[in-house]
Design a protein around this motif. Structure first.
Motif, PDB file in Angstrom:
ATOM      1  N   ILE A 170     -53.162 -30.872  -1.448  1.00 31.10           N
ATOM      2  CA  ILE A 170     -53.553 -29.723  -1.586  1.00 31.10           C
ATOM      3  C   ILE A 170     -54.672 -29.549  -0.652  1.00 31.10           C
ATOM      4  N   ASP A 171     -54.821 -28.518   0.003  1.00 28.81           N
ATOM      5  CA  ASP A 171     -55.962 -28.025   0.773  1.00 28.81           C
ATOM      6  C   ASP A 171     -57.183 -27.564   0.045  1.00 28.81           C
ATOM      7  N   ALA A 172     -58.065 -27.227   0.638  1.00 31.29           N
ATOM      8  CA  ALA A 172     -59.344 -26.730   0.112  1.00 31.29           C
ATOM      9  C   ALA A 172     -58.966 -25.161  -0.346  1.00 31.29           C
ATOM     10  N   ARG A 173     -58.003 -24.447   0.190  1.00 31.50           N
ATOM     11  CA  ARG A 173     -57.832 -23.140  -0.188  1.00 31.50           C
ATOM     12  C   ARG A 173     -56.961 -23.151  -1.366  1.00 31.50           C
ATOM     13  N   THR A 174     -55.917 -24.018  -1.469  1.00 34.22           N
ATOM     14  CA  THR A 174     -55.233 -24.144  -2.606  1.00 34.22           C
ATOM     15  C   THR A 174     -56.121 -24.692  -4.095  1.00 34.22           C
ATOM     16  N   SER A 175     -57.279 -25.601  -3.688  1.00 31.30           N
ATOM     17  CA  SER A 175     -58.161 -25.898  -4.697  1.00 31.30           C
ATOM     18  C   SER A 175     -58.676 -24.862  -5.180  1.00 31.30           C
ATOM     19  N   GLN A 176     -59.267 -23.830  -4.162  1.00 34.68           N
ATOM     20  CA  GLN A 176     -60.121 -22.754  -4.644  1.00 34.68           C
ATOM     21  C   GLN A 176     -59.152 -21.928  -5.474  1.00 34.68           C
ATOM     22  N   LEU A 177     -57.771 -21.715  -5.213  1.00 33.27           N
ATOM     23  CA  LEU A 177     -56.925 -20.867  -6.150  1.00 33.27           C
ATOM     24  C   LEU A 177     -56.989 -21.644  -7.587  1.00 33.27           C
ATOM     25  N   LEU A 178     -57.001 -22.906  -7.604  1.00 34.82           N
ATOM     26  CA  LEU A 178     -56.670 -23.540  -8.922  1.00 34.82           C
ATOM     27  C   LEU A 178     -58.221 -23.284  -9.617  1.00 34.82           C
ATOM     28  N   ASP A 179     -59.131 -23.040  -8.892  1.00 37.12           N
ATOM     29  CA  ASP A 179     -60.629 -22.755  -9.601  1.00 37.12           C
ATOM     30  C   ASP A 179     -60.474 -21.543 -10.310  1.00 37.12           C
ATOM     31  N   LYS A 180     -59.632 -20.405  -9.920  1.00 36.30           N
ATOM     32  CA  LYS A 180     -59.385 -19.265 -10.398  1.00 36.30           C
ATOM     33  C   LYS A 180     -58.451 -18.983 -11.670  1.00 36.30           C
ATOM     34  N   CYS A 181     -57.815 -20.141 -11.987  1.00 38.63           N
ATOM     35  CA  CYS A 181     -56.928 -20.373 -13.252  1.00 38.63           C
ATOM     36  C   CYS A 181     -57.718 -20.467 -14.484  1.00 38.63           C
ATOM     37  N   ASP A 182     -57.189 -19.708 -15.414  1.00 35.18           N
ATOM     38  CA  ASP A 182     -57.819 -19.806 -16.722  1.00 35.18           C
ATOM     39  C   ASP A 182     -56.617 -20.174 -17.780  1.00 35.18           C
ATOM     40  N   PRO A 183     -57.070 -21.389 -18.475  1.00 35.56           N
ATOM     41  CA  PRO A 183     -55.936 -21.978 -19.365  1.00 35.56           C
ATOM     42  C   PRO A 183     -55.653 -21.059 -20.424  1.00 35.56           C
ATOM     43  N   GLU A 184     -56.479 -20.325 -20.880  1.00 38.43           N
ATOM     44  CA  GLU A 184     -56.058 -18.940 -22.041  1.00 38.43           C
ATOM     45  C   GLU A 184     -55.330 -18.072 -21.441  1.00 38.43           C
ATOM     46  N   SER A 185     -55.167 -17.814 -20.163  1.00 40.44           N
ATOM     47  CA  SER A 185     -54.289 -16.724 -19.763  1.00 40.44           C
ATOM     48  C   SER A 185     -52.718 -16.985 -19.952  1.00 40.44           C
ATOM     49  N   GLN A 186     -52.269 -16.013 -20.376  1.00 40.76           N
ATOM     50  CA  GLN A 186     -50.679 -16.073 -20.992  1.00 40.76           C
ATOM     51  C   GLN A 186     -49.680 -15.506 -20.119  1.00 40.76           C
ATOM     52  N   SER A 187     -50.176 -14.906 -18.792  1.00 38.08           N
ATOM     53  CA  SER A 187     -48.952 -14.402 -17.961  1.00 38.08           C
ATOM     54  C   SER A 187     -49.438 -14.198 -16.486  1.00 38.08           C
ATOM     55  N   GLY A 188     -48.906 -14.218 -15.550  1.00 36.07           N
ATOM     56  CA  GLY A 188     -49.188 -14.178 -14.135  1.00 36.07           C
ATOM     57  C   GLY A 188     -49.619 -12.748 -13.860  1.00 36.07           C
ATOM     58  N   THR A 189     -49.189 -11.714 -14.536  1.00 31.30           N
ATOM     59  CA  THR A 189     -49.644 -10.167 -14.376  1.00 31.30           C
ATOM     60  C   THR A 189     -50.977 -10.398 -14.948  1.00 31.30           C
ATOM     61  N   GLU A 190     -51.320 -10.888 -16.195  1.00 28.44           N
ATOM     62  CA  GLU A 190     -52.549 -10.664 -16.656  1.00 28.44           C
ATOM     63  C   GLU A 190     -53.584 -11.624 -15.891  1.00 28.44           C
ATOM     64  N   GLU A 193     -56.477 -29.702 -14.616  1.00 25.66           N
ATOM     65  CA  GLU A 193     -56.847 -31.175 -14.063  1.00 25.66           C
ATOM     66  C   GLU A 193     -55.664 -31.971 -13.684  1.00 25.66           C
ATOM     67  N   ASP A 194     -54.474 -31.756 -14.955  1.00 31.34           N
ATOM     68  CA  ASP A 194     -53.454 -32.541 -14.613  1.00 31.34           C
ATOM     69  C   ASP A 194     -52.795 -32.237 -13.425  1.00 31.34           C
ATOM     70  N   LEU A 195     -52.956 -30.892 -13.018  1.00 33.84           N
ATOM     71  CA  LEU A 195     -52.259 -30.477 -11.794  1.00 33.84           C
ATOM     72  C   LEU A 195     -52.880 -31.134 -10.566  1.00 33.84           C
ATOM     73  N   ARG A 196     -54.240 -30.911 -10.606  1.00 35.45           N
ATOM     74  CA  ARG A 196     -55.236 -31.711  -9.514  1.00 35.45           C
ATOM     75  C   ARG A 196     -54.766 -32.769  -9.240  1.00 35.45           C
ATOM     76  N   THR A 197     -54.633 -33.801 -10.503  1.00 36.61           N
ATOM     77  CA  THR A 197     -54.286 -35.170 -10.449  1.00 36.61           C
ATOM     78  C   THR A 197     -53.017 -35.426  -9.738  1.00 36.61           C
ATOM     79  N   ALA A 198     -52.239 -34.560 -10.454  1.00 37.07           N
ATOM     80  CA  ALA A 198     -50.677 -34.687  -9.675  1.00 37.07           C
ATOM     81  C   ALA A 198     -50.608 -34.398  -8.258  1.00 37.07           C
ATOM     82  N   LEU A 199     -51.327 -33.541  -7.825  1.00 33.37           N
ATOM     83  CA  LEU A 199     -51.327 -33.133  -6.501  1.00 33.37           C
ATOM     84  C   LEU A 199     -52.445 -33.640  -5.608  1.00 33.37           C
ATOM     85  N   ASP A 200     -53.132 -34.659  -6.037  1.00 32.43           N
ATOM     86  CA  ASP A 200     -54.117 -35.232  -5.475  1.00 32.43           C
ATOM     87  C   ASP A 200     -53.682 -35.788  -4.049  1.00 32.43           C
ATOM     88  N   GLY A 201     -54.468 -35.253  -3.143  1.00 32.22           N
ATOM     89  CA  GLY A 201     -54.167 -35.457  -1.294  1.00 32.22           C
ATOM     90  C   GLY A 201     -53.045 -34.682  -0.918  1.00 32.22           C
TER      91      GLY A 201
END
Length: 135
Positions: free
Chosen positions: A14-34, A4-12
């Motif tokens: 990011i496009d819809a595709r980038t927003s969809q990618l953010l929806d796939k993020c999980d705050p519990e994840s500990q690595s890009g590979t994971e 949510e901090d990232l969304r707020t900082a990037l408000d205006g």
């Protein structure tokens, strides 16, 4: 920074595709590979648990049913002898508790995903990932 901090900082910005990618993020994840493994498995219809508890304590990276998936980096899991030993002990204890582990490297997830996915799919297709004790 939270998603949510990232969304707020990037408000205006990011496009819809980038927003969809953010929806796939999980705050519990500990690595890009994971994250990449989780997203790829989810796209194939698997219910993936992030940071599930291990029977011997601590957490695994991912799980599909009883199957634990570890996404290991050389730096943290191979070059650190204490961590290397701990990983194997956790795998042994998890296996004895009916939670087998598949360890994946960066190269496996990035360059050999088709083979890795076939193995995971075979394990799941044979229903070995389900807990037979009603859990």
């Amino acid at each position: 920074m939270t998603i949510e901090d990232l969304r707020t900082a990037l408000d205006g910005l990011i496009d819809a595709r980038t927003s969809q990618l953010l929806d796939k993020c999980d705050p519990e994840s500990q690595s890009g590979t994971e994250t990449l493994a989780r997203v790829r498995l989810g796209a194939r219809g698997y219910k993936v648990c992030v940071q599930p508890a291990r029977p011997s304590g601590g957490n695994s990276d991912l799980a599909i049913g009883r199957l634990l998936l570890e996404c290991d980096s050389k730096q943290h899991h191979l070059l650190d002898e204490v961590q290397y030993e701990k990983d194997r002990e956790q795998d042994r204890k998890s296996l004895l508790a009916g939670r087998p582990t598949i360890r994946l490297t960066y190269a496996m997830v990035i360059h050999r995903w088709d083979d890795v996915f076939k193995d995971i799919a075979l394990f799941v297709r044979e229903d070995r990932h389900r807990d037979r004790r009603g859990r």
